[in-house]
Design an enzyme around this catalytic site. Structure first.
Site, short mmCIF file in Angstrom:
data_model
loop_
_atom_site.label_atom_id
_atom_site.label_comp_id
_atom_site.label_asym_id
_atom_site.label_seq_id
_atom_site.Cartn_x
_atom_site.Cartn_y
_atom_site.Cartn_z
N SER A 305 0.81 -1.22 0.00
CA SER A 305 0.00 0.00 0.00
C SER A 305 0.84 1.28 0.00
O SER A 305 1.36 1.67 -1.02
CB SER A 305 -1.03 -0.03 1.12
OG SER A 305 -0.46 -0.17 2.38
N ASP A 316 8.73 6.23 -11.03
CA ASP A 316 8.18 6.94 -12.19
C ASP A 316 8.95 8.22 -12.51
O ASP A 316 9.12 8.59 -13.68
CB ASP A 316 6.71 7.29 -11.95
CG ASP A 316 5.77 6.14 -12.31
OD1 ASP A 316 6.27 5.04 -12.66
OD2 ASP A 316 4.54 6.35 -12.24
N LYS A 330 -0.94 -4.21 -3.35
CA LYS A 330 -2.19 -3.73 -2.74
C LYS A 330 -2.41 -2.29 -3.18
O LYS A 330 -1.95 -1.35 -2.55
CB LYS A 330 -2.13 -3.82 -1.22
CG LYS A 330 -3.43 -3.39 -0.58
CD LYS A 330 -3.32 -3.34 0.92
CE LYS A 330 -4.60 -2.76 1.49
NZ LYS A 330 -4.86 -1.39 1.01
#
Length: 398
Positions: A305, A316, A330
């Protein structure tokens, strides 16, 4: 997929949270005594509450062991939560909701260990310094066998939490199994401990050569301030690059994931949240970047998470090299809503994507450099090949 590691004594699993309040309850229909409909009677029952009440009345009248009001309520709530197929939903009774709040604040009662779960069996991942567990000789890797004379073949982590947590100053007796190594057989031993208030050491930091190493256990309310302090202290000591260790970190608060990421990036979207109505909400960096030093992030199959939000965003933006194993996967946001009669319910309200729109749910974050390793090897720095590779990369990317 492995269970999320680091479920702590004092908490059901910490995940991405948006807190709120809610008045709960359901309507009920009362049947006159002796007039409960039989299986062939034609009675129109429309609401969920009426159907639940009908079953409750039958059990109260005819069951060998009728459920109590407390167990009936808990069972009905759990049934409603599970009916939608949400694997991350949960009912927290008043006691466990208090545990949850305690841990998110960074302080809780217990014996001073963090837990993992392997093949349905709870075991000790870490033992905190100067705690009842350390004083009793409990070691990382030890497996729970008996708690206060209740013996089980397998103990789930949430059941260990429920039985080991308790009021400060009260005793708990544990029988543990220390796994064998090589020709050394497993050893069973019993200890008696007195519960204490445990201040959870959420971060650990040190200088390794000129690489600053920071380990974050979970994204609780103190995470950002602790990471910021660790970075600033280590830079003053000579750190030229950093390793952020998120292995076995099960997550925590969404805002903390955003603000921790913001310590390392200038601006931009940190995470995109897809809500129920189809709206995409962008959570952007908070413009509180504190370092430009090269960064390596460590993850494994138990990084979940909020850990995946941070790792995914930094990957990214090419801000960090990700080392280790593919994360848990998750990619959902849970909301905790307090109930009027005590306790709370946790349920999924949204899914999230990385800044570039990558799906995390069910897939995880794939490292730039894959280093597979048994979880037990992390307990000894000499055999921690993931950490060694991360430190090597951090030293080379300047």
């Amino acid at each position: 997929m492995n269970s999320i590691l680091k479920t702590l004594l004092g908490l059901a699993l910490a995940v991405i949270i948006a807190a709120g309040g809610f008045i709960g309850g359901f309507a009920s229909a009362k049947w006159p005594s002796g007039a409960i409909p039989g299986p062939n009677d034609s009675v129109q029952v429309d609401s969920v509450g009426e159907k639940l009440e009908e079953v409750r009345e039958i059990l109260a009248r005819d069951a060998l062991e009728p459920p109590s009001e407390t167990s009936s309520t808990a069972g009905a709530i759990r049934g409603l939560l599970e009916s939608g197929g949400d694997v991350y939903s949960a009912y927290l009774d008043e006691r466990h909701y208090a545990y949850f709040n305690e841990e998110m604040s960074g302080e809780f009662g217990g014996i001073g260990v963090s837990l993992g779960e392997r093949e349905g069996t709870a075991y000790v991942v870490d033992v905190f310094d100067k705690t009842p567990a350390e004083k009793a000789g409990i070691k990382a890797g030890d497996i729970f066998s008996t708690i206060d004379d209740v013996r089980r073949q397998k103990w789930a982590t949430d059941e260990v939490v429920k039985r080991v947590r308790g009021k400060e100053g009260t005793p708990v007796k544990l029988t543990m199994i220390r796994p064998g190594k090589g020709k050394v057989p497993p050893k069973e031993y019993t200890v008696k401990l007195t519960r204490e208030v445990i201040t959870f050491p959420n971060t650990r930091s040190e200088l390794k050569g000129d690489v600053g190493y920071i380990r974050l256990a979970q994204f609780n309310g103190n995470a950002t301030n602790e990471i910021m302090s660790a970075v600033q202290t280590l830079e003053k000591k000579g750190a030229k690059s950093f390793v952020l260790d998120l292995r076995n970190n099960p997550g925590g608060a969404l805002d903390q994931a955003v603000s921790v990421t913001s310590l390392f990036v200038d601006s931009g979207v940190v995470v995109r949240v897809e809500e129920r109505n189809g709206t995409d909400v962008e959570h952007r960096a908070t413009a509180k970047k504190i370092t430009t030093a090269p960064l390596v992030v460590l993850i494994n199959a138990n990084s979940a998470s909020a850990s995946e939000i941070v790792a995914g965003a930094l990957q990214d933006y090419d801000r960090a090299t990700i080392v280790g194993e593919t994360s848990f996967g998750k990619g959902s946001v849970q909301t905790i809503k307090q109930l009027s009669f005590g306790g709370a319910v946790k349920f999924t309200t949204a899914h999230y994507l990385t800044p570039k729109g990558r799906v995390i749910d069910g897939k995880g974050v794939t490292p730039d450099i894959v280093v597979k390793m048994d979880i037990e090897k992390q307990m000894d720095e000499a055999t921690d090949t993931q950490l060694k590779r991360a430190l090597k990369e951090a030293a080379q990317v300047r």
